[in-house]
Write a protein that holds these residues in place. Structure first.
Motif, PDB file in Angstrom:
ATOM      1  N   ARG A 137       0.838  -1.196   0.000  1.00 25.50           N
ATOM      2  CA  ARG A 137       0.000   0.000   0.000  1.00 25.50           C
ATOM      3  C   ARG A 137       0.870   1.242   0.000  1.00 25.50           C
ATOM      4  NH1 ARG A 137      -4.240  -1.994   4.724  1.00 25.50           N
ATOM      5  NH2 ARG A 137      -5.266  -3.638   3.483  1.00 25.50           N
ATOM      6  N   SER A 138       0.435   2.237  -0.751  1.00 29.12           N
ATOM      7  CA  SER A 138       1.229   3.462  -0.879  1.00 29.12           C
ATOM      8  C   SER A 138       1.259   4.230   0.433  1.00 29.12           C
ATOM      9  CB  SER A 138       0.649   4.344  -1.980  1.00 29.12           C
ATOM     10  OG  SER A 138       0.682   3.673  -3.224  1.00 29.12           O
ATOM     11  N   ASN A 139       2.437   4.657   0.807  1.00 28.35           N
ATOM     12  CA  ASN A 139       2.594   5.541   1.966  1.00 28.35           C
ATOM     13  C   ASN A 139       2.792   6.985   1.547  1.00 28.35           C
ATOM     14  OD1 ASN A 139       2.333   3.626   4.013  1.00 28.35           O
ATOM     15  ND2 ASN A 139       4.508   3.081   3.939  1.00 28.35           N
ATOM     16  N   VAL A 140       3.640   7.189   0.541  1.00 21.17           N
ATOM     17  CA  VAL A 140       3.945   8.528   0.061  1.00 21.17           C
ATOM     18  C   VAL A 140       4.435   8.419  -1.371  1.00 21.17           C
ATOM     19  CG1 VAL A 140       6.369   8.501   0.819  1.00 21.17           C
ATOM     20  CG2 VAL A 140       5.147  10.690   0.659  1.00 21.17           C
ATOM     21  N   MET A 141       4.239   9.455  -2.142  1.00 18.62           N
ATOM     22  CA  MET A 141       4.631   9.466  -3.545  1.00 18.62           C
ATOM     23  C   MET A 141       5.489  10.697  -3.783  1.00 18.62           C
ATOM     24  SD  MET A 141       1.029   8.317  -5.263  1.00 18.62           S
ATOM     25  CE  MET A 141       0.440   6.635  -5.069  1.00 18.62           C
ATOM     26  N   LEU A 142       6.658  10.500  -4.382  1.00 16.00           N
ATOM     27  CA  LEU A 142       7.620  11.599  -4.473  1.00 16.00           C
ATOM     28  C   LEU A 142       8.094  11.813  -5.906  1.00 16.00           C
ATOM     29  CD1 LEU A 142       9.914  10.885  -1.380  1.00 16.00           C
ATOM     30  CD2 LEU A 142       7.875  12.339  -1.499  1.00 16.00           C
TER      31      LEU A 142
ATOM     32  N   GLU B 107       2.382  14.429  -1.611  1.00 13.79           N
ATOM     33  CA  GLU B 107       3.780  14.764  -1.865  1.00 13.79           C
ATOM     34  C   GLU B 107       4.249  14.648  -3.302  1.00 13.79           C
ATOM     35  OE1 GLU B 107       5.699  16.249   0.255  1.00 13.79           O
ATOM     36  OE2 GLU B 107       4.507  16.012   2.067  1.00 13.79           O
ATOM     37  N   MET B 108       3.401  14.221  -4.238  1.00 16.61           N
ATOM     38  CA  MET B 108       3.867  14.161  -5.625  1.00 16.61           C
ATOM     39  C   MET B 108       3.674  15.523  -6.299  1.00 16.61           C
ATOM     40  SD  MET B 108       3.309  11.113  -8.433  1.00 16.61           S
ATOM     41  CE  MET B 108       4.406   9.920  -7.660  1.00 16.61           C
ATOM     42  N   MET B 109       4.227  16.523  -5.656  1.00 13.48           N
ATOM     43  CA  MET B 109       4.185  17.904  -6.139  1.00 13.48           C
ATOM     44  C   MET B 109       5.409  18.633  -5.589  1.00 13.48           C
ATOM     45  SD  MET B 109       1.119  20.722  -5.909  1.00 13.48           S
ATOM     46  CE  MET B 109       0.907  20.593  -4.132  1.00 13.48           C
ATOM     47  N   ARG B 110       6.025  19.435  -6.438  1.00 10.36           N
ATOM     48  CA  ARG B 110       7.230  20.152  -6.027  1.00 10.36           C
ATOM     49  C   ARG B 110       7.182  21.592  -6.540  1.00 10.36           C
ATOM     50  NH1 ARG B 110      10.882  20.056  -2.704  1.00 10.36           N
ATOM     51  NH2 ARG B 110      12.660  20.242  -4.098  1.00 10.36           N
ATOM     52  N   PRO B 111       7.681  22.538  -5.746  1.00  7.05           N
ATOM     53  CA  PRO B 111       7.834  23.903  -6.260  1.00  7.05           C
ATOM     54  C   PRO B 111       9.046  23.988  -7.184  1.00  7.05           C
ATOM     55  CG  PRO B 111       8.638  23.766  -4.001  1.00  7.05           C
ATOM     56  CD  PRO B 111       8.095  22.406  -4.351  1.00  7.05           C
ATOM     57  N   TYR B 112       8.970  24.874  -8.133  1.00  4.63           N
ATOM     58  CA  TYR B 112      10.171  25.230  -8.906  1.00  4.63           C
ATOM     59  C   TYR B 112      10.195  26.739  -9.050  1.00  4.63           C
ATOM     60  CZ  TYR B 112       7.855  26.048 -13.498  1.00  4.63           C
ATOM     61  OH  TYR B 112       7.101  26.547 -14.537  1.00  4.63           O
ATOM     62  N   ILE B 113      11.368  27.295  -9.235  1.00  6.11           N
ATOM     63  CA  ILE B 113      11.535  28.751  -9.281  1.00  6.11           C
ATOM     64  C   ILE B 113      12.198  29.142 -10.591  1.00  6.11           C
ATOM     65  CG2 ILE B 113      12.643  30.764  -8.235  1.00  6.11           C
ATOM     66  CD1 ILE B 113      12.436  29.384  -5.536  1.00  6.11           C
ATOM     67  N   ILE B 114      11.551  30.041 -11.322  1.00  8.85           N
ATOM     68  CA  ILE B 114      12.164  30.640 -12.502  1.00  8.85           C
ATOM     69  C   ILE B 114      12.909  31.880 -12.033  1.00  8.85           C
ATOM     70  CG2 ILE B 114      11.773  31.640 -14.781  1.00  8.85           C
ATOM     71  CD1 ILE B 114       9.212  30.023 -14.968  1.00  8.85           C
ATOM     72  N   THR B 115      14.207  31.857 -12.172  1.00  5.83           N
ATOM     73  CA  THR B 115      15.034  32.967 -11.703  1.00  5.83           C
ATOM     74  C   THR B 115      15.252  33.962 -12.831  1.00  5.83           C
ATOM     75  OG1 THR B 115      17.099  31.825 -12.267  1.00  5.83           O
ATOM     76  CG2 THR B 115      16.195  31.455 -10.070  1.00  5.83           C
ATOM     77  N   GLU B 116      15.440  35.209 -12.467  1.00  2.43           N
ATOM     78  CA  GLU B 116      15.625  36.267 -13.459  1.00  2.43           C
ATOM     79  C   GLU B 116      17.057  36.278 -13.971  1.00  2.43           C
ATOM     80  OE1 GLU B 116      13.966  40.092 -12.349  1.00  2.43           O
ATOM     81  OE2 GLU B 116      12.981  39.120 -10.651  1.00  2.43           O
ATOM     82  N   SER B 117      17.167  36.356 -15.288  1.00  4.49           N
ATOM     83  CA  SER B 117      18.507  36.443 -15.871  1.00  4.49           C
ATOM     84  C   SER B 117      19.147  37.774 -15.550  1.00  4.49           C
ATOM     85  CB  SER B 117      18.434  36.231 -17.384  1.00  4.49           C
ATOM     86  OG  SER B 117      17.504  37.133 -17.976  1.00  4.49           O
ATOM     87  N   CYS B 118      18.310  38.819 -15.440  1.00  2.00           N
ATOM     88  CA  CYS B 118      18.786  40.146 -15.033  1.00  2.00           C
ATOM     89  C   CYS B 118      18.055  40.515 -13.756  1.00  2.00           C
ATOM     90  CB  CYS B 118      18.509  41.191 -16.114  1.00  2.00           C
ATOM     91  SG  CYS B 118      19.347  40.852 -17.672  1.00  2.00           S
ATOM     92  N   PRO B 119      18.739  40.554 -12.608  1.00  2.00           N
ATOM     93  CA  PRO B 119      18.070  40.851 -11.343  1.00  2.00           C
ATOM     94  C   PRO B 119      17.241  42.130 -11.425  1.00  2.00           C
ATOM     95  CG  PRO B 119      20.338  40.182 -10.966  1.00  2.00           C
ATOM     96  CD  PRO B 119      20.189  40.344 -12.452  1.00  2.00           C
ATOM     97  N   GLY B 120      16.019  42.039 -10.879  1.00  2.00           N
ATOM     98  CA  GLY B 120      15.150  43.208 -10.829  1.00  2.00           C
ATOM     99  C   GLY B 120      14.305  43.404 -12.059  1.00  2.00           C
ATOM    100  N   LYS B 121      14.457  42.518 -13.052  1.00  2.00           N
ATOM    101  CA  LYS B 121      13.697  42.679 -14.287  1.00  2.00           C
ATOM    102  C   LYS B 121      12.940  41.401 -14.595  1.00  2.00           C
ATOM    103  CE  LYS B 121      14.153  43.668 -19.225  1.00  2.00           C
ATOM    104  NZ  LYS B 121      15.097  43.955 -20.335  1.00  2.00           N
ATOM    105  N   ILE B 122      11.659  41.534 -14.882  1.00  2.00           N
ATOM    106  CA  ILE B 122      10.829  40.403 -15.284  1.00  2.00           C
ATOM    107  C   ILE B 122      10.328  40.655 -16.698  1.00  2.00           C
ATOM    108  CG2 ILE B 122       8.715  39.117 -14.819  1.00  2.00           C
ATOM    109  CD1 ILE B 122       9.028  39.724 -11.912  1.00  2.00           C
ATOM    110  N   ALA B 123      10.544  39.691 -17.565  1.00  2.00           N
ATOM    111  CA  ALA B 123      10.126  39.856 -18.966  1.00  2.00           C
ATOM    112  C   ALA B 123       8.618  39.841 -19.088  1.00  2.00           C
ATOM    113  CB  ALA B 123      10.725  38.731 -19.807  1.00  2.00           C
TER     114      ALA B 123
END
Length: 539
Positions: free
Chosen positions: A404-409, A523-539
């Protein structure tokens, strides 16, 4: 004027059939005093008309968060508990719905024209299904009833994406800004509250969101009454008409690893029918189920083995295919969508079945000026050479000694562990999903669209012993729908599925997860972060 009858008939597929049979015989705990569920297969078929979700209408105008001087359409969507009949002969069922409907109202937007939606939580304070407080994000110190809305497939800023921890309780609301800066596509909105997404979805929180653009306008496709949304999902019911959601039988931990219902509904009805004319129809199909995959086909014969009629797929999750693809079988996993054209002309006097318990159709004569274009929208392939990194990401189910499943990663990490996927804004990456389980998993990435590169079988035993990948055969042939722009991809058992994705539009924190909602909640979900290539600027 002669009228003939056309029908869609049930055929549950893959794991769905086995679990539906088990549900029907009432072997899950907590199914009511009789210990049995409603036998939905015994219901009279094709007595209820197919409901067509209402179109959402703006409540007024509101200031754009990008430019407060600009007034843009503002929608107020109240999330309420309500009663609805799923079949003529079934007592009213308690649902939760956007604007008290399931599916919720269809939002129709134009590409490049932003809008605001205020989601207002008017639900009761007690959930209609048992909460498993052992799951991360669903602890007993949190309100039982919480919601946050994710526009699945939408290119939205992180503050409006529906991050699972940004939930709000009854009596509260949240306003989201949808720029709609993307090509014409069929999206959908649904609940995404941490730890209880599966329960809120079973309660009914989902709806279609359509983006149109000028390119689509010029295609002369079926429209108006000839463009039909089909939201397919499965549910089990108790004899009193209430939704049955199974529990594990383990005290204090009711979570079950998967949910499959004994009846498949379309637009909230069991065995509905729709009157159609002998002409082309455009069907926007969404698999809104928690865990069921569907094999969809049309036929003039209700038997499982009868040949399927030809139809054309013209779009996948993120818009049009390069050209219409003729087929007679469509595979859809949870969260996947397909845009298809079905021509009912030439079938006069025959019954047509869509074999997954969807809807019966009858016809009457009418003119048809729509066309099926030879070519649609170009889908330029992303070259693998443009990828700056390839990430190998495992999908695993950790089970106890009883299987039986306990956790899914995902990649061996829990939700609250440090973020490991940090793509740079406007960069391209290859994500390689290594499925170590015996399930197919629909993997969804928020914000982005991507292309499927290939699926390849590998030696699971060798990988488990050595962590080395040994391929056992050639790449699996991809379907036409697999070659379009996607936001959800089916990752089959003991295969490596590769996608290529450009991370564009916004920087910030998003999530990627399995869209089998029971898996996502454990738990079969994870955050991810898109980082800015130029700090302080979002396309």
């Amino acid at each position: 004027m002669r009228t003939t009858r056309r029908r869609f008939l049930e055929k549950m597929t893959w794991m769905t059939a086995a679990f539906a049979a088990r549900n029907t015989h009432g072997r899950y705990p907590g199914v009511g005093p009789s210990g049995k569920l409603l036998d939905t297969s015994a219901l009279v078929r094709f007595v209820d008309p197919l409901p067509i979700p209402a179109s959402a209408t703006p409540s007024g105008l509101g200031p754009s968060p990008v430019d407060p001087k600009l007034q843009i359409p503002y929608y107020r969507m109240a999330i309420r508990q309500f009663q609805m009949r799923v079949h003529r002969d079934v007592p009213p069922t308690t649902f939760w719905g956007y604007d008290a409907s399931c599916p919720g109202p269809t939002v129709v937007a134009r590409s490049g024209n932003p809008l605001l939606v205020e989601w207002v939580n008017e639900l009761p304070h007690q959930h209609i299904f048992p909460i498993d407080h052992t799951l991360h994000g669903a602890e007993a110190d949190k309100p039982e009833v919480r919601t946050v809305v994710h526009l699945h497939g939408g290119r939205t800023g992180p503050e409006s994406d529906g991050y699972p921890e940004d939930w709000f309780a009854p009596g509260q609301s949240a306003t989201t800004y949808y720029p709609n800066r993307q090509e014409a596509a069929t999206l959908f909105y649904h609940d995404h509250a941490m730890g209880i997404t599966r329960l809120n979805a079973v309660a009914g929180l989902m709806g279609i969101y359509v983006i149109r653009d000028g390119f689509e306008d010029g295609l002369n496709l079926p429209k108006g009454a000839y463009e039909i949304p089909l939201v397919i999902f499965d549910r089990s019911f108790q004899p009193d008409g209430q939704i049955h959601y199974p529990v594990s039988g383990k005290t204090g931990a009711p979570w079950v690893s998967e949910y499959y219902g004994s009846a498949i509904l379309v637009n909230g009805r069991i065995f509905p029918y729709l009157e159609v004319e002998p002409r082309k129809y455009r069907l926007r199909i969404l698999n809104g189920s928690n865990g069921s995959f569907y094999l969809l086909s049309f036929s003039t014969d209700p038997s499982v083995t009868s040949p399927g009629l030809a139809f054309h797929q013209i779009g996948s999750e993120q818009g049009f295919l390069a050209a219409p693809a003729q087929m007679n079988l469509l595979v859809l996993g949870p969260g996947e969508r397909a845009d298809v054209i079905l021509d009912f002309s030439g079938q006069s006097g025959k019954e047509i079945y869509l074999r997954t318990n969807v809807a019966m159709i009858s016809q009457k004569k009418a003119a048809d000026s729509s066309t099926l274009p030879r070519m649609l929208r170009p889908v330029p392939r992303i070259q693998e050479s443009t990828a700056v990194i390839t990430r190998e990401l495992t999908i695993a189910d950790y089970q106890n000694r009883l299987g039986r499943s306990n956790v899914m990663l995902l990649n061996g990490a829990h939700w609250n562990m440090p973020v490991t996927e940090r793509p740079v804004l406007n960069s391209t990456e290859i994500w390689s999903f290594i499925n170590l389980t015996d399930d197919s998993h629909p993997i969804h990435l928020h914000l982005v669209r991507f292309q499927l590169l290939d699926r390849r079988p590998f030696d699971l035993a060798v990988y488990q012993l050595t962590k080395k990948i040994v391929l056992t055969g050639p790449a699996v042939e991809l379907s036409a729908g697999d070659l379009g722009w996607k936001d959800t991809v089916r990752v089959d058992p003991m295969t490596i599925t590769r996608i290529i994705v450009k991370f564009e539009a916004f920087a910030g924190k998003y999530v990627w997860h399995c869209h089998m909602l029971e898996h996502e909640d454990n738990e079969m979900m994870r955050p991810y972060i898109i980082t800015e290539s130029c700090p302080g600027k979002i396309a």
